[in-house]
Scaffold this active site. Structure first.
Site, PDB file in Angstrom:
ATOM      1  N   VAL A  73       5.174  -1.484  -1.972  1.00 45.11           N
ATOM      2  CA  VAL A  73       4.921  -2.925  -1.991  1.00 45.11           C
ATOM      3  C   VAL A  73       4.206  -3.360  -0.717  1.00 45.11           C
ATOM      4  O   VAL A  73       3.330  -4.225  -0.744  1.00 45.11           O
ATOM      5  CB  VAL A  73       6.249  -3.695  -2.154  1.00 45.11           C
ATOM      6  CG1 VAL A  73       6.042  -5.188  -1.991  1.00 45.11           C
ATOM      7  CG2 VAL A  73       6.866  -3.394  -3.522  1.00 45.11           C
ATOM      8  N   GLU A  74       4.555  -2.736   0.421  1.00 44.28           N
ATOM      9  CA  GLU A  74       3.968  -3.134   1.695  1.00 44.28           C
ATOM     10  C   GLU A  74       2.521  -2.662   1.855  1.00 44.28           C
ATOM     11  O   GLU A  74       1.648  -3.416   2.269  1.00 44.28           O
ATOM     12  CB  GLU A  74       4.808  -2.576   2.860  1.00 44.28           C
ATOM     13  CG  GLU A  74       6.133  -3.286   3.061  1.00 44.28           C
ATOM     14  CD  GLU A  74       5.955  -4.662   3.685  1.00 44.28           C
ATOM     15  OE1 GLU A  74       4.818  -5.013   4.068  1.00 44.28           O
ATOM     16  OE2 GLU A  74       6.955  -5.386   3.783  1.00 44.28           O
ATOM     17  N   SER A  75       2.260  -1.389   1.532  1.00 47.04           N
ATOM     18  CA  SER A  75       0.961  -0.819   1.902  1.00 47.04           C
ATOM     19  C   SER A  75       0.371   0.139   0.886  1.00 47.04           C
ATOM     20  O   SER A  75      -0.762   0.586   1.065  1.00 47.04           O
ATOM     21  CB  SER A  75       1.113  -0.058   3.226  1.00 47.04           C
ATOM     22  OG  SER A  75       1.950   1.085   3.029  1.00 47.04           O
TER      23      SER A  75
END
Length: 363
Positions: A90-92
């Site tokens: 989800v972050e990267s």
């Protein structure tokens, strides 16, 4: 109005997948997601649908599978739940040089001030947030500090709130808890944080139970050939709660506050076999499973030895996963207790012996 009808019909078609009544028990870090509350169920369905487009799962899968074993070792070392391995997706998208518009960087999207506070070097010549090992250690420390910090300062904590603090900051989550209590799923937060944990759960569901969702979406979410071709507009990705239904939500919360997900009594393993030698097997094709022992399920009754039934199969990497029609209650494993069967076996062998893992619930 036509567009809304299409969307609602799609969401309704997914309801049997994650309805607590159907025993599809969705958890996050070992804690049950309150799917008995309708607005939470609807919101998660919406996010799952959109994550297929937002996160390019086909291109992510090879990268994620390379990182998962490494991330799991760090999580275990820091006493953290393995579900948190999905957070970097989800972050990267597991891209070491990914950078956000506000300056967060690396696989774990750590902010410069936070990185320096944990002893990392951040500068023009070197940025240790791009170093997988150093960034992962700091991310694990930060997550653990958020959890212990909230427990100390607020007197109670759970993993959804601790992970929301990773996105929003522990101070902001602490203030929200003081004003709204400690249930992340019913709190009013900013739009990004309000969807953050839902997105991680959605990615987990798509990675761990693709066979349940592939048949509903109509294509293999892990196939580059069959997946969505275009990225949606940002306006299509926003999840907005209608203020006119707030009173209905409150009534739903009150009605379901004492309901709990069914408790698991035991896991049984039933012998069965797959009829193989299927030429040119493609995603969504039907295969036949034959029971070699009786199968007694909590919600679907008794199926006798010799009973055969057709199921859809979906190719994930080099294996085929099957949607059996029992939701999460029954899962097909090979004799080594790995999910699914090898595609090469399905193509070459006439008979493939398998195990059906049957979850039995307490009455």
């Amino acid at each position: 109005m036509k567009k809304k009808i299409i969307v609602y019909c799609f969401l309704f078609s997914l309801l049997p997948i994650i309805n607590a009544q159907a025993q599809h028990i969705i958890t996050f870090c070992g804690e049950a997601v309150p799917m008995n509350q309708q607005f939470i169920q609807d919101k998660l369905i919406n996010v799952i649908k959109k994550q297929v487009n937002v996160v390019n799962l086909p291109s992510l899968r090879q990268r994620a599978n390379s990182y998962f074993p490494l991330v799991e070792k760090y999580l275990k070392a820091y006493g953290l739940h393995p579900d948190l391995k999905y957070l970097p997706i989800v972050e990267s998208g597991f891209l070491t040089k990914a950078e956000s518009g506000v300056g967060a960087r690396g696989i774990w999207q750590i902010m410069p001030a936070t990185a320096r506070g944990y002893g990392m070097q951040v500068g023009d010549n070197i940025d240790e947030r791009e170093n997988f090992d150093k960034a992962t250690r700091v991310a694990c420390q930060l997550i653990r500090d958020n959890y212990t910090g909230l427990r100390k300062l607020a007197g109670s904590v759970n993993w959804p709130l601790a992970i929301a603090a990773y996105n929003f900051g522990i101070g902001n989550i602490l203030n929200a808890m003081k004003a709204q209590g400690n249930n992340y799923f019913t709190m009013k937060l900013n739009s990004e944080t309000g969807l953050y944990v839902y997105k991680i759960i959605a990615v987990k569901e798509l990675f761990e139970y693709p066979e349940l969702y592939n048949s509903k979406f109509g294509y293999n979410v892990f196939s580059a050939k069959m997946g969505p071709r275009t990225q949606p507009q940002q306006t299509d990705l926003d999840v907005v709660n209608d203020p006119n239904i707030l009173s209905a939500i409150e009534k739903e919360l009150e009605k379901n506050k004492d309901k709990k997900a069914p408790e698991i009594k035991e896991e049984q393993y039933v012998l069965a076999h797959v009829n193989g030698k299927i030429k040119n097997f493609q995603d969504g094709d039907m295969i036949t499973i034959v029971l070699d022992e009786d199968l007694q399920t909590s919600n679907y009754g008794l199926s006798f030895k010799g009973y055969s039934f057709g199921v859809q199969g979906w190719i994930i990497d080099d294996r085929v996963f099957f949607k059996l029609g029992y939701d999460h209650d029954v899962t097909l494993l090979d004799l080594d207790k790995q999910k699914g069967v090898l595609l090469t076996d399905l193509l070459a062998k006439k008979r493939i012996d398998v195990l059906l893992k049957n979850v039995v619930y307490k009455k």
